[in-house]
Scaffold this motif. Sequence first.
Motif, short mmCIF file in Angstrom:
data_model
loop_
_atom_site.label_atom_id
_atom_site.label_comp_id
_atom_site.label_asym_id
_atom_site.label_seq_id
_atom_site.Cartn_x
_atom_site.Cartn_y
_atom_site.Cartn_z
N ASP A 152 -48.34 6.34 62.06
CA ASP A 152 -49.38 5.70 61.26
C ASP A 152 -49.01 5.61 59.78
OD1 ASP A 152 -49.64 8.32 60.38
OD2 ASP A 152 -51.57 8.67 61.35
N GLY A 153 -47.85 6.13 59.42
CA GLY A 153 -47.38 6.03 58.04
C GLY A 153 -48.02 6.98 57.07
N LYS A 154 -48.85 7.91 57.54
CA LYS A 154 -49.59 8.78 56.63
C LYS A 154 -48.84 10.05 56.27
CE LYS A 154 -54.18 7.35 58.27
NZ LYS A 154 -55.44 7.84 58.91
N TRP A 155 -47.92 10.49 57.15
CA TRP A 155 -47.32 11.81 56.98
C TRP A 155 -45.80 11.74 57.06
CZ3 TRP A 155 -51.45 14.05 55.39
CH2 TRP A 155 -52.69 13.76 55.97
N GLU A 205 -48.12 10.27 69.15
CA GLU A 205 -48.68 10.64 67.86
C GLU A 205 -48.26 12.06 67.48
OE1 GLU A 205 -52.93 9.74 68.46
OE2 GLU A 205 -52.61 8.05 67.11
N SER A 206 -46.95 12.27 67.55
CA SER A 206 -46.45 13.61 67.28
C SER A 206 -45.06 13.55 66.65
CB SER A 206 -46.38 14.43 68.58
OG SER A 206 -45.39 13.91 69.45
N PHE A 207 -44.67 14.68 66.07
CA PHE A 207 -43.30 14.94 65.66
C PHE A 207 -42.69 15.91 66.68
CE2 PHE A 207 -45.43 14.30 61.46
CZ PHE A 207 -44.73 13.17 61.06
N PHE A 251 -48.53 17.68 66.46
CA PHE A 251 -49.37 16.49 66.61
C PHE A 251 -50.06 16.13 65.30
CE2 PHE A 251 -48.96 18.45 70.75
CZ PHE A 251 -48.66 17.37 71.55
N TYR A 252 -50.01 14.83 64.96
CA TYR A 252 -50.69 14.37 63.75
C TYR A 252 -51.84 13.42 64.07
CZ TYR A 252 -47.61 10.29 64.56
OH TYR A 252 -46.95 9.23 65.11
N ASN A 263 -57.45 23.40 62.39
CA ASN A 263 -56.42 23.13 61.40
C ASN A 263 -55.66 21.89 61.82
OD1 ASN A 263 -56.73 25.59 59.74
ND2 ASN A 263 -56.12 26.62 61.62
N PRO A 264 -55.23 21.09 60.86
CA PRO A 264 -54.47 19.90 61.22
C PRO A 264 -53.09 20.27 61.76
CG PRO A 264 -54.46 20.21 58.85
CD PRO A 264 -55.40 21.23 59.42
#
Length: 517
Positions: free
Chosen positions: A219-222, A269-271, A285-286, A309-310
């Motif tokens: 999503d380009g956020k992180w 949706e993960s690293f 997961f983000y 927690n995120p």
Amino acid sequence: MIRRISSFRARTLGTLCALLLTSAAWADAQSDYADHCASCHGDTRLGGVGPALIPETLKRMRGPRVAAVIAEGRTATQMPAFAHNLNALQIEELAGWLKSPLETAPDWAEADIMASRTLDADYVEIDAPVWSSDPMNITLVVETGDHNVSVLDGDTFEVLDRFETPFAVHGGPKFSPDGRYVFIMSRDGWVQKYDIWALQQVGRVRAGLNSRNIAMSGDGKWLAVANYLPNSLTLLSTRDLSVAKVIEIKSRKGNPSRVSAVYQAPPRESFVLALKDVPEIWEVFYGANPPQSGLGHDFRIEGQFKNPNPFPVRKITTPDYLDDFFFDQTYEYVMGASRDGNGGQVIDLVIGQKVADLDLPGMPHLGSGITWRRGDTTVMATPHLTDGTVSVIDMETWETVKRIKTEGPGFFMRSHENSPYVWADVFFGPNKDVMHVIDKKTLEIVRTLRPAPGKTVAHVEFTKDGSHALVSIWEDDGAVIIYDAKTLEEFRRLPMRKPSGKYNVWNKITFSEGTSH
């Protein structure tokens, strides 16, 4: 006479430590480090072009092994041999000193990271590019000779800008999903944000002390930063380079580990992280709805999923250490290989287990693996770092289709969906000036290029449409050579200062076929 590697291995760690008890030996080792090592590994031993040389990063290498590496160099790396510069006693003393702790234990917490952050006061966000080129056909060239990046128009090959980067850029730069911003990381942990539209730096932050690579969330956020030192994964906001979270890396059993690599898995949706020192891979997961299994009891309350927690973490135990890995197109499977092993394994991320073994001898460089459609299946190809081979694997059966013999060990491979060819370099050994061009269908070498005899030829990138291939002459007085990708004839040559990787916006943000991800 300098003793060879066998004599270094024969000495015990106790003997080595005894040599280091005198202050004179200690001072001599520090002097030798300053003369021969600091330029690559940093004045403080915390890393630069090379990794940090402290007990925390050398813990899997006993003293005699460290001495052997100093004397003989290290296969498939840029670490040279020093047996012709230092005698046996000097090498043993230096190895012992490197295994000694720093006077102050290295630490780099969230407060330290935030204190390092600088945003350029003169940066102003604009509404449109300051140039008229195709924004999707911009290519960045990392020039390691003087730590700069050149911004190329992919149609005219005009240099639009050349900007300074942090020292010793490592790992591929990552673009925001719209292709406007690029994030660049150095081995000493600095992350730089640059606005391609404005041709201007936005800011910098030091996310670690010794780092491996970065990954951009789908999503380009992180932005995830994989660190050797400290043992952590730093998650940054791409908007302003602020810290979102620092995750300490400890195994299920509580053992710390360096992070070998981090990559994004967009559909999940993960690293996904490869760990250097423990046999685990992690998934961080983000997304807004991470899976409800595999995350532990902290993420469940009264039967309902909760995320207090995120960036919740899932830890998957693996049969062997995975220093490097590659995804299939669905991002369900991870193909991993250990730099110390002679094979590979396939891990199913859905069930969190190994499902197949890979016949991959020769230290495969899976981080540079690529895929393409061949007949009714998809194949993955990877160069080997210790022998002249490219392995091609069927990604449905996990069987080796062919081992293509090359003129030496390679490091990088590239292709494009509009090209019938795969390009593979021969980065190591006497034939480092060779670039092989391989037919995707027949898996035969159809052309061997030698554009600069005696000089290192490496790393290919294609333009957006695949019409041209850009090749690096990896020398201080080097160049980027542009080839017609169909005729394989040289089109143009751009002088560069030791150009290494080249990265096309479109190919990277669309995960173009033939591009490593």
